[in-house]
Design an enzyme around this catalytic site. Structure first.
Site, mmCIF file in Angstrom:
data_model
loop_
_atom_site.group_PDB
_atom_site.id
_atom_site.type_symbol
_atom_site.label_atom_id
_atom_site.label_comp_id
_atom_site.label_asym_id
_atom_site.label_seq_id
_atom_site.Cartn_x
_atom_site.Cartn_y
_atom_site.Cartn_z
ATOM 1 N N ASP A 115 39.210 18.470 41.007
ATOM 2 C CA ASP A 115 37.929 17.864 41.347
ATOM 3 C C ASP A 115 38.129 16.360 41.511
ATOM 4 O OD1 ASP A 115 38.023 16.706 38.841
ATOM 5 O OD2 ASP A 115 36.354 17.856 38.012
ATOM 6 N N ASP A 290 33.717 28.016 39.574
ATOM 7 C CA ASP A 290 34.504 27.525 38.443
ATOM 8 C C ASP A 290 33.558 27.140 37.330
ATOM 9 O OD1 ASP A 290 34.564 24.272 37.847
ATOM 10 O OD2 ASP A 290 33.682 24.816 39.774
ATOM 11 N N CYS A 328 37.426 47.937 29.744
ATOM 12 C CA CYS A 328 38.363 46.867 30.109
ATOM 13 C C CYS A 328 39.786 47.268 29.743
ATOM 14 C CB CYS A 328 37.972 45.581 29.389
ATOM 15 S SG CYS A 328 39.074 44.187 29.717
ATOM 16 N N CYS A 330 42.356 45.037 29.637
ATOM 17 C CA CYS A 330 43.162 43.876 29.269
ATOM 18 C C CYS A 330 43.887 44.121 27.954
ATOM 19 C CB CYS A 330 42.299 42.618 29.199
ATOM 20 S SG CYS A 330 41.392 42.377 27.651
ATOM 21 N N CYS A 333 41.651 44.308 24.767
ATOM 22 C CA CYS A 333 40.854 45.526 24.618
ATOM 23 C C CYS A 333 41.731 46.753 24.347
ATOM 24 C CB CYS A 333 39.992 45.744 25.856
ATOM 25 S SG CYS A 333 38.635 44.540 25.999
ATOM 26 N N HIS A 359 40.561 37.693 26.935
ATOM 27 C CA HIS A 359 39.637 38.739 27.402
ATOM 28 C C HIS A 359 38.594 38.170 28.372
ATOM 29 C CE1 HIS A 359 36.670 41.912 27.602
ATOM 30 N NE2 HIS A 359 35.775 40.999 27.282
#
Length: 417
Positions: A115, A290, A328, A330, A333, A359
């Protein structure tokens, strides 16, 4: 009206009309599927081909707190953010450039966006003075003054070397009650984009995006869009939101801007990280988002789940042996229970922030991947209805969401009570 105007421009995937695209020196953008106002696209950057809609984790000082770049790659993040103001403050863009640029400095092989430092006009307003020349900040570290002009912002970003760099804009909080200040900022943002373009020394390697300003004034937003689009930039951001305005005002500004910006260029809604906001903005035709929200809220023991959020400090989780989100896949999880995470969160063990951050970033990547897939398979309205049914099982979908979906030509029949 906005939705109908947009729909006439973009036809659904499979139509005989070619889908929008653009080819800039360092960015190729191609819409691959459209359904209603929503679109799925491919954005080829110097370091990576990103798929949109996408969520970009924020690594303010070149690092996403709690995660390594290897983990970010494992989670299939396409683009990561860095903050010009903070990176110049410490460690300095000169040092980063000596090490080969931000990609090499943090060992990240994929896309990066920096940015401009303009957001600090709002977040550090008590430390900033804004003039036509630029913004003078007082360092929160040592109290020294730092002048950030459009030329200086671009010079710093050129040294950092991100794939996408943002123009310095004059940011006014949407909650400010000063029409004259919004008009001043809108025209100044246009004057500053010309200074940014003139200062940009690496246009074949880095993509300069302009930022639409104008507060909640539709006339100023339209003027800002017209002036920026006339500069034919590689992409455009919708700025000045997520600052406390009402959700009704929020979605209407996004709707106006996505309808008015070029269909063949990427559209980036800055500062958006709430999952529901991502879904709504994607339905309205936005591509990039974002926010620090998913990672910051993780450090407070709050996990993102399809039903909304799960506050792990709550005692109800102490003997709950289920994963955070049974749907999930991931690492967190698959391996850890809510009971374990409650234990480490309530005791303040550092592992807690790492696991919940992992997560939450996984959740944002899965969410945007599901949005893209649904658009490409021409079942996005059905996907949205399923998403909202899970989040609002009683049918109490907020009115602003209902209005935004109506503008996106998505029926909520069977979802709203």
């Amino acid at each position: 009206m906005i939705g109908r105007r947009f729909h006439r421009v973009l036809m659904a995937s499979g139509s005989s009309q070619a889908l929008p695209s653009s080819d800039s020196p360092a960015l190729k953008f191609k819409v691959v599927a459209v359904q209603g106002r929503a679109r799925s696209s491919r954005m080829t950057l110097p370091h990576f081909t990103a798929h949109t809609p996408m969520f970009m984790p924020v690594g303010t000082q070149g690092s996403v707190k709690g995660l390594t770049t290897l983990q970010l790659e494992e989670l299939n993040c396409h683009v990561v953010l860095g903050n010009t103001y903070h990176l110049e403050n410490r460690p300095g863009s000169g040092l980063v450039a000596e090490m080969g640029g931000l990609h090499d400095f943090i060992n990240w092989p994929r896309g990066m966006l920096t940015d401009s430092g303009g957001f600090q006009m709002v977040s550090l307003l008590h430390l900033a003075e804004i003039t036509e020349e630029g913004v003078t900040f007082q360092s929160p570290v040592d109290g020294s003054s730092m002048l950030l002009t459009p030329e200086q912002s671009i010079a710093v970003q050129n040294r950092l070397g991100a794939d996408i760099i943002m123009a310095l804009d004059d940011v006014v909080p949407t909650t400010a009650n000063d029409p004259g200040r919004f008009e001043e900022a809108t025209h100044r943002t246009t004057r500053w984009i010309d200074r940014c373009i003139a200062a940009h020394s690496r246009p074949l390697e880095q993509n300069l995006f302009g930022i639409v300003q104008g507060g909640l004034d539709t006339g100023l937003r339209e003027l800002s869009m017209q002036q920026l689009v006339a500069r034919d930039l590689p992409g455009y951001a919708i700025g000045g939101l997520a600052g406390g305005e009402s959700k009704d005002d929020f979605w209407r500004v996004v709707s106006q801007c996505t309808a008015g910006l070029p269909p063949g260029k990427p559209r980036y809604v800055m500062g958006i990280g709430y999952p529901l906001d991502i879904v709504v903005c994607s339905a309205l035709g936005a591509d990039m988002y974002d926010s620090v929200y998913p990672t910051r809220t993780a450090r407070f023991g709050v996990a993102l789940v399809p039903e909304g959020v799960l506050k792990l400090k709550n005692a109800a989780n102490a003997r709950d042996f289920r994963p955070l989100d049974p749907s999930c896949s991931c690492m967190v999880c698959r391996r850890y229970s809510r009971a374990y995470l409650h234990n480490v969160v309530t005791r303040g063990i550092s592992t807690a922030a790492i696991l919940v951050t992992y997560h939450n970033v996984a959740y944002t990547q899965r969410l945007t991947r599901e949005i893209r897939t649904a658009i490409e398979e021409q079942r996005f309205p059905e996907w949205v209805r399923g998403y909202l049914k899970t989040m609002f099982p009683k049918g109490d979908v907020p009115g602003w969401v209902q209005d935004a979906m109506a503008a996106s030509d998505i029926s909520l029949e069977g979802v709203v009570a």
